[in-house]
Design a protein around this motif. Sequence first.
Motif: not given
Length: 483
Positions: A342-347, A372-374, A377-392
Amino acid sequence: MQRIKNYINGEFCTPSSDKWLDNYNPAKGEVYSQLPNSQKEDVEKAVMAAKKAFPAWSATSLEERSQWMHKIADAIENKLVLLAEAESKDNGKPLSLALAVDIPRAMSNFRFYANALTQFASEAHESVGKNTINFTLRKPLGVVGCISPWNLPLYLFSWKIAPALAAGNCVVAKPSEVTPMTSYLLSEICKEIDFPEGVLNIVHGLGANCGQAIVEHPQIKAISFTGGTKTGEHIARTAAPMFKKLSLELGGKNPNLIFADCNYDKMLKTTVKSSFANQGQICLCGSRIFVEEKIYDQFKDDFVKAVKKLKVGDPSDAKSDLGALVSKEHLEKVQGYIEGAKDQEATILCGGKPVKVDGHENGYYLEPTIIEVKSNHCKLNQEEIFGPVVTMMPFKSEEQALEFANDVRYGLSSTIWTSNIDRAMRLSNSIEAGIVWVNTWLNRDLRTPFGGSKDSGVGREGGFEALKFFTEPKNICISYEAY
């Protein structure tokens, strides 16, 4: 409670400190065994055993070494179910995955290098007019260190030690302290088949103590490491003054580029798998999904529906698509990224919540999550999470898709979905990654080089590349001119 031991010089050894670490079953959140908390003294003992064994092992014929490798592979095949059950219990992955992929691949690694070492030829160059011939000898390095991760424990452990042994080296290996069981069972296999003493030594413990002692030991000539980028940076700094050879397979933040002209049904099915296989705990998972605008909404709807059908459950249940994450600490790390969406304007489109599994209420389970990211450059798209999480997120053009793919510090793998061969070739050539899959994913051939660029590491494993890494080339020039 079972206590596994170090395997040094062909014998099982308790740690010199007599200190032990708890080993958890992540599906239940319970301690079920203990492993040595090895220190520098234990590594020293292993190195000395390997150094003593090296002259005889390196002098064995290629055929004899090949036979030993096949014996290990045969034993792994005979213990397939036992090893798969241990891998699932130790790691939390579905038993079906361990049976179908992890243990068969470990067996294949030994078989492949059992054969590859007999085909690994030296180069020769005749200098016409000078009456000389140059040829190359490839000599084993001596004692080498292999440090493997927790996500594919025996699979990646064998991926390192098999070529090292095949090339004639003696090995000091450290499996992850989070998933030590199958490497211990491998040491039992070595004992059962009377594998030569001191050639393979397996030392268990923490990276800060046991791993550090391996990396900084002056008698260890090369380090093959798979793990996090920060740890890889530390290894590189430690090893540099000693001029050790390094193969570092590090993190990934892999792009999955989906174009409107793709084979949609095949793409959708494969993308579900490439996003969440092994709970997303594979360095090659496509964790950033970029979709061409004209099919973005359709894909979003279909992808969410498909992912919601995935079952999170007991790893031993054949109907479970996802098992448990490897540890409580890792689960909390992954949850931290989700909570920060939510802090990264993601849904959050689906998932994101812990799962309670009947009979395994204390296990480390998490719903497969799509965010879903906007911005790329957000943290979710730049850092390795290494879990059952994907962004689109959507893209407008091929140029923008390429920009998104490369605008990250990592460069391990990527996937392209398109029926346009010209586009496939253009993008494959321009994407900054060690591996590019076109209209497929995780389609591996053991003969091909494996590794990444940028912060995803240095060096290559796989095929003859691994045998080259674990040997030192020596050029010999002979003049045959008559005097």
